[in-house]
Design an enzyme around this catalytic site. Structure first.
Site, PDB file in Angstrom:
ATOM      1  CG  ASP A   1      -2.179  -0.856   0.970  1.00 51.12           C
ATOM      2  OD1 ASP A   1      -2.335  -1.378  -0.146  1.00 51.12           O
ATOM      3  OD2 ASP A   1      -2.976  -1.003   1.911  1.00 51.12           O
ATOM      4  N   GLY A   2       2.000   1.244   0.694  1.00 49.60           N
ATOM      5  CA  GLY A   2       2.868   2.417   0.726  1.00 49.60           C
ATOM      6  C   GLY A   2       3.378   2.776  -0.661  1.00 49.60           C
TER       7      GLY A   2
ATOM      8  CG  ASN B   1      -3.948   5.843   3.321  1.00 50.67           C
ATOM      9  OD1 ASN B   1      -4.890   5.482   2.629  1.00 50.67           O
ATOM     10  ND2 ASN B   1      -3.066   4.989   3.817  1.00 50.67           N
TER      11      ASN B   1
ATOM     12  CG  ASP C   1      -1.957  10.431  21.981  1.00 48.96           C
ATOM     13  OD1 ASP C   1      -1.887  11.298  22.881  1.00 48.96           O
ATOM     14  OD2 ASP C   1      -1.723   9.230  22.183  1.00 48.96           O
TER      15      ASP C   1
ATOM     16  CB  THR D   1      -9.065   0.627   5.829  1.00 51.83           C
ATOM     17  OG1 THR D   1      -8.397   1.066   4.640  1.00 51.83           O
ATOM     18  CG2 THR D   1     -10.527   0.330   5.517  1.00 51.83           C
ATOM     19  CB  ALA D   2      -4.774   3.994   6.877  1.00 51.46           C
ATOM     20  CE1 TYR D   3      -2.928   7.454  14.279  1.00 52.16           C
ATOM     21  CE2 TYR D   3      -1.954   9.183  12.924  1.00 52.16           C
ATOM     22  CZ  TYR D   3      -2.193   8.620  14.164  1.00 52.16           C
ATOM     23  OH  TYR D   3      -1.687   9.220  15.291  1.00 52.16           O
TER      24      TYR D   3
END
Length: 285
Positions: free
Chosen positions: A64-65, A134, A164, A175-177
């Site tokens: 994905d990256g 993303n 945070d 669906t990431a962070y």
């Protein structure tokens, strides 16, 4: 055809397949010097601008990256991107290496669909414009206090988060962070974006879903610590208290090749291990 390679994973088998397929059809294969130069292949090394201008198809070899980097490279252009998975199951890659030759033939025969993907974009204080497929996140720096951010939508103040991080995520990035911070799973075809606090210390700790037509401003409050600005997980700068980031959506910023062999929901079930309630016994068709 242009290649974008993972910096570490072994892509030799995939590249050999591409080169062989391209040779039989008189297709030129391009890549950046620093990437194709470390692999013994006949791809032509060109600079980034030439790669983007000449390629009719970009093939991302990695995870994905790598796919996100390819999409940022081509942002705003109609060039389709095919994601080839070289490692763990990802959301953006469409095929594995053993499916590559058949996939290229299907694309050559126009037997594929293109899925537009939205991006979010902002301009950093020093003037550089950055694009994320993303998310863009304002993240606390260890030892510098919380991320305390006031969120305004279309110029109207809405909420202040102490957390945070404050994440502005696309539907692709849901669906990431954003997901790890408790945000919802959103279909990548939805033209909208999310504002999600991570580990919120605020009474209000819910995500906000915005239209692609709306503009969100993030003001770093005087009580906040120094924040890192992350774009798709990479730190691109820092913001001290008193600074503002304005984030807008960019519709159809990239186009991802889909061959119909799998769906977003199948990938989400596998990668996120979605199983639902243990009290409900049912079989997936």
């Amino acid at each position: 055809m242009g290649l974008v390679l993972h910096p570490r994973r072994d892509s030799k088998t995939a590249i050999d397949t591409i080169i062989e397929w391209a040779r039989s059809r008189n297709v030129t294969v391009l890549g950046s010097p620093e990437e194709v130069g470390r692999i013994d292949c006949s791809a032509i090394a060109v600079d980034g601008a030439t790669l983007v201008d000449r390629a009719d198809l970009l093939v991302s070899l990695g995870g994905d990256g790598t796919m996100l980097r390819t999409m940022r490279l081509i942002a705003g252009r109609p060039t389709p991107v095919l994601g080839v998975n070289l490692g763990r199951l990802g959301f953006l890659a469409e095929i594995d290496v053993d499916e590559l030759s058949a996939a290229l033939s299907a694309i050559d025969g126009n037997q594929y669909a293109v899925e537009p993907r939205m991006a979010v974009r902002t301009t950093l204080p020093e003037g550089a414009t950055v694009t994320a497929f993303n998310d863009i996140a304002l993240v606390r720096t260890p030892g510098h206090g919380l991320s305390e951010v006031a969120v305004s939508v279309q110029g109207h103040p809405f909420v202040r988060y102490a957390s945070d991080a404050v994440i502005v995520a696309t539907s692709t990035g849901s669906t990431a962070y954003s997901f790890s911070a408790g945000g919802p799973i959103v279909s990548p075809t939805v033209e909208g974006f999310l504002v999600v606090p991570a580990a919120a210390h605020s009474t209000f700790n819910r995500a906000i879903v915005l239209s692609a037509d709306e503009e969100v401003a993030l003001d770093v409050l005087p009580t906040s610590g120094r924040l890192a600005v992350e774009v798709d997980g990479a730190v691109v700068g820092h913001l001290p208290p008193g600074h503002r980031l304005t984030v807008t959506a960019m519709r159809a910023a990239a186009r991802v090749v889909r061959l119909g062999t799998t769906t977003f929901y199948e990938r989400a079930r596998r990668k996120l291990r979605v199983s639902g309630s243990a009290e409900v016994d049912w079989e997936v068709p």
